[in-house]
Design a protein around this motif. Structure first.
Motif, PDB file in Angstrom:
ATOM      1  N   VAL A 475       0.826  -1.222   0.000  1.00 16.41           N
ATOM      2  CA  VAL A 475       0.000   0.000   0.000  1.00 16.41           C
ATOM      3  C   VAL A 475       0.861   1.274   0.000  1.00 16.41           C
ATOM      4  O   VAL A 475       0.413   2.333   0.424  1.00 16.41           O
ATOM      5  CB  VAL A 475      -0.996   0.022   1.182  1.00 16.41           C
ATOM      6  CG1 VAL A 475      -2.154  -0.892   0.958  1.00 16.41           C
ATOM      7  CG2 VAL A 475      -0.298  -0.292   2.500  1.00 16.41           C
ATOM      8  N   ARG A 498      -3.823   9.283  -4.060  1.00 15.77           N
ATOM      9  CA  ARG A 498      -4.093   9.091  -2.630  1.00 15.77           C
ATOM     10  C   ARG A 498      -5.588   8.904  -2.354  1.00 15.77           C
ATOM     11  O   ARG A 498      -5.973   8.231  -1.398  1.00 15.77           O
ATOM     12  CB  ARG A 498      -3.542  10.255  -1.807  1.00 15.77           C
ATOM     13  CG  ARG A 498      -4.208  11.600  -2.075  1.00 15.77           C
ATOM     14  CD  ARG A 498      -3.538  12.731  -1.337  1.00 15.77           C
ATOM     15  NE  ARG A 498      -3.641  12.603   0.100  1.00 15.77           N
ATOM     16  CZ  ARG A 498      -2.955  13.355   0.953  1.00 15.77           C
ATOM     17  NH1 ARG A 498      -2.130  14.266   0.518  1.00 15.77           N
ATOM     18  NH2 ARG A 498      -3.106  13.212   2.238  1.00 15.77           N
ATOM     19  N   PHE A 501      -6.595   5.304  -2.245  1.00 16.95           N
ATOM     20  CA  PHE A 501      -6.287   4.625  -0.974  1.00 16.95           C
ATOM     21  C   PHE A 501      -7.325   4.995   0.089  1.00 16.95           C
ATOM     22  O   PHE A 501      -7.760   4.153   0.863  1.00 16.95           O
ATOM     23  CB  PHE A 501      -4.872   4.983  -0.508  1.00 16.95           C
ATOM     24  CG  PHE A 501      -3.809   4.335  -1.355  1.00 16.95           C
ATOM     25  CD1 PHE A 501      -3.463   3.006  -1.149  1.00 16.95           C
ATOM     26  CD2 PHE A 501      -3.197   5.023  -2.383  1.00 16.95           C
ATOM     27  CE1 PHE A 501      -2.503   2.386  -1.940  1.00 16.95           C
ATOM     28  CE2 PHE A 501      -2.245   4.417  -3.181  1.00 16.95           C
ATOM     29  CZ  PHE A 501      -1.898   3.093  -2.968  1.00 16.95           C
ATOM     30  N   VAL A 505      -9.146   1.417   0.286  1.00 20.88           N
ATOM     31  CA  VAL A 505      -8.245   0.557   1.068  1.00 20.88           C
ATOM     32  C   VAL A 505      -8.485   0.693   2.580  1.00 20.88           C
ATOM     33  O   VAL A 505      -8.658   1.794   3.094  1.00 20.88           O
ATOM     34  CB  VAL A 505      -6.760   0.900   0.744  1.00 20.88           C
ATOM     35  CG1 VAL A 505      -5.810   0.040   1.565  1.00 20.88           C
ATOM     36  CG2 VAL A 505      -6.486   0.741  -0.744  1.00 20.88           C
TER      37      VAL A 505
END
Ligand SMILES: Nc1ncnc2c1ncn2[C@@H]1O[C@H](COP(=O)(O)OP(=O)(O)OP(=O)(O)O)[C@@H](O)[C@H]1O
Length: 650
Positions: A475, A498, A501, A505
């Motif tokens: 990651v 970003r 993520f 995530v």
């Protein structure tokens, strides 16, 4: 349209060339946007306007323009509602598939020198007025000189009262203008400070510095000192100049002797202050050490009871002694400084008397303004000592700013300064010939793994084998590796934006904690925004608590008493949602009972069935439960159990 655009820009608080904007004419939308984009002046961010149609509501920014019935309107997001000035809030359903215009801000890659220049440029211009206020410094001198005039010996005291009233009026005028300048200064400083904080905040997650708390704190305290001291320095310089010019007007050429004395005094003062520059620098660094020590001690406060007191205190004591030592040096410095200041003021009176003595032989009239000159002389020596002191503090603050900014900015990885590629969902991750380094030494070599959507993987291996480091590399939290980590068969992990993520995530490890704020805030920032769902989840964690408005929205999460298991469970529930396509749990299931672990597993399977799930664990129950197992050992990692392919282990 232009009006709405300016509202959007104004509300975003970004710096913008409003004068040039006046001349931007309304053409086709794209052209207006590109012309407007050229006018952003933000020193910290590259700002640009974009037009888009967001199909996913959760991707909507907090502030944007929306095209509703051929009319552009400025919208602010508040939880799940969209507020438009003068209109009823719009619901989520009304917002879907609409054309919007929004501002995108990407941090600029700045060097320490550039950040310092921005700080100087941000110095509130309003302080220039302090130069104009300097002549007010003459008021006390004129007033004191009343004793040298016949007015004071007049029988009627009301003359004195009247004159005093007039002088008071001048004083009040000076007071109110100064107060206005101060308030304006504080307002501008607050606005600029928040920009510096926003810039550092946006880069923080890309920093690899272990003690960035201390660095950030240093920057916070010293940037303000720079602005405040510059303002005081302006006052001191202006008062010095005005008072000296006033003395020159009376004494003429003879005032040059006084100037020579002031220059000599300034040299001594500069020497006295700066010879202790090192002591001040050491003091600040021992304060930093003390802060780090306190964080470590306070963070383990309860544990201290079970440690040997004398030995654990001795480490703390050393940091204390260091700070006492530098405190002592600073006290000595300040004691001497105060004495030098007093003596300088005394000597400056002597110098004035000397000059007056000779000047009075030429012109006896100068004695009539002796008191005024004495007062002015006092102001000059006060401005001189204060100016040297302020300039010194400015220099020390700049040193600390540089020392904190340099390592912090150097530690930011390059993808912190770029908008990366946007992907809706992560469906595959291919780790190709990856060698991961730690402390510049290879830790894991030649890893080749393929992770597929909807698959769950246990990551097992001995302690210190490299499980966490591998997961971090996946990651982009650990970027010291060779080889490539490819998302969706196409995109290198380091080029992913970003926002992907943040949106797709979950990364939880043993150290993951809550962010200060309410329970709701903690759910919100992790992407769980439905109040009903939040209430339901919170109830499942806190079965004996009344989950009311206060508990959900007001109480700080750090003030809510909870067990380790509750903390862990809450963290998991607030992080997992249906938009997550990569879930990494690095020892994040400890403190949970087998039943709770199964429940979490089911929750993930229900909410994010297509997610790639990676669980690093030492728990056999968990690894046995997983269809795929990646083993990290002997400086490499390999799939040793697979749901789809039979794996043979040598
Ligand atoms: N920031 C770092 N600086 C230097 N060495 C590090 C750093 N992070 C990890 N290491 C080292 O890298 C190795 C692997 O650490 P890692 O945390 O990945 O192991 P792990 O398999 O997750 O261990 P555990 O099961 O104990 O959590 C260890 O030897 C550790 O000392």
């Amino acid at each position: 349209m232009k009006e709405q655009l300016s509202r959007l820009i104004e509300q975003s608080g970004t710096e913008f060339d409003w004068k040039a904007y006046k001349y931007v004419s309304e053409h086709a939308l794209e052209k207006t946007l590109s012309e407007t984009n050229a006018l952003f002046l933000d020193p910290f961010f590259n700002v640009s306007l974009h037009k888009n149609v967001f199909t996913q509501l959760r991707h909507l920014p907090d502030l944007f323009l929306v095209n509703l019935d051929q009319e552009w309107l400025c919208v602010r997001r508040s939880d799940d509602h969209f507020i438009i000035e003068g209109r009823a809030p719009l619901s989520q359903a009304q917002m879907s598939d609409l054309e919007i215009i929004y501002l995108d801000e990407v941090p600029k890659k700045l060097t320490t020198h550039e950040v310092l220049r921005v700080l100087f440029d941000a110095f509130p211009r309003v302080n220039g007025l302090l130069f104009l206020l300097a002549p007010f410094a003459l008021i006390p001198a004129f007033y004191a000189n009343l004793f040298n005039t016949r007015m004071i010996y007049n029988d009627a005291s009301y003359t004195l009262i009247f004159i005093t009233g007039c002088f008071s009026l001048l004083w009040f005028t000076e007071f109110f203008v100064k107060k206005w300048v101060k308030f304006k200064h504080i307002k501008v400083v607050d606005e600029k400070s928040i920009k510096v904080e926003k810039y550092l905040f946006s880069l923080l997650s890309f920093s690899r510095l272990p003690n960035n708390l201390v660095k950030a704190r240093q920057i916070e305290t010293n940037r303000r000192v720079v602005w405040d001291n510059l303002a005081s320095l302006i006052t001191d310089v202006a008062v010095f100049l005005v008072a000296y010019l006033a003395i020159t007007a009376v004494l003429g050429f003879a005032s040059l002797y006084l100037l020579l004395f002031y220059l000599a005094a300034a040299s001594v003062l500069v020497w006295a202050r700066y010879k202790n520059y090192k002591a001040y620098i050491e003091h600040e660094s021992s304060q930093q050490e003390m802060l780090t020590e306190r964080i470590s001690v306070c963070g383990n406060a309860q544990q201290l009871r079970f440690y040997d007191f004398e030995s654990s205190f001795s480490g703390f004591e050393q940091a204390c002694q260091k700070i006492f030592h530098s405190d002592k040096r600073i006290s000595h410095v300040n004691f001497h400084w105060d004495e030098i200041v007093r003596y300088t003021s005394f000597l400056s009176s002597f110098c004035l008397f000397l000059v007056m003595f000779y000047q009075s032989k030429i012109d006896i009239g100068v004695l009539a303004v002796l008191i005024a000159l004495l007062v002015l002389n006092g102001r000059i020596s006060a401005a001189l000592t204060s100016g040297v002191s302020k300039a010194f503090q400015l220099l020390v603050s700049l040193f600390h700013l540089r020392k904190s900014l340099e390592p912090l900015l150097d530690s930011i990885s390059d993808n912190g300064y770029a908008r990366g590629l946007k992907i809706d969902t992560i469906s595959t991750i291919d780790i190709k010939n990856v060698t991961v380094n730690v402390a510049e030494q290879p830790l894991l070599r030649d890893i080749n793994l393929s992770l597929r959507r909807g698959e769950s993987y246990a990551v097992v291996g001995g302690i210190g084998a490299g499980k966490s480091t591998l997961l971090k590399a996946i990651v982009t939290l650990h970027d010291d590796y060779r080889g490539s980590i490819i998302y969706n068969s196409l995109y290198d992990a380091t080029t992913i934006d970003r926002h992907v993520f943040a949106d797709s995530v979950v990364y939880l490890d043993m150290n993951s904690g809550f962010i200060k704020g309410s329970l709701f805030h903690n759910f919100y920032i992790r992407g769980v925004r439905s109040k009903d769902r939040i209430i339901q989840l919170v109830r499942s964690v806190f079965s004996n608590v009344n989950v009311d408005y206060e508990f959900l929205f007001k109480t700080d999460i750090t003030d809510i008493p909870m067990s380790s298991g509750q903390r862990r469970k809450l963290m998991l529930y607030m992080s997992i949602n249906e938009h997550k396509s990569l879930i990494i749990l690095d020892e994040a299931l400890i403190n949970l009972s087998p039943e709770e672990i199964l429940a979490i597993r089911k929750y993930i399977a229900k909410l994010a069935p297509q997610a790639i799930l990676l669980i690093a664990t030492h728990d056999r129950m968990i690894s046995n439960m997983m269809p795929n197992v990646i083993k990290v050992e002997n400086n490499t990692a390999a799939l040793v159990k697979s749901s789809t392919v039979k794996v043979t282990v040598k």
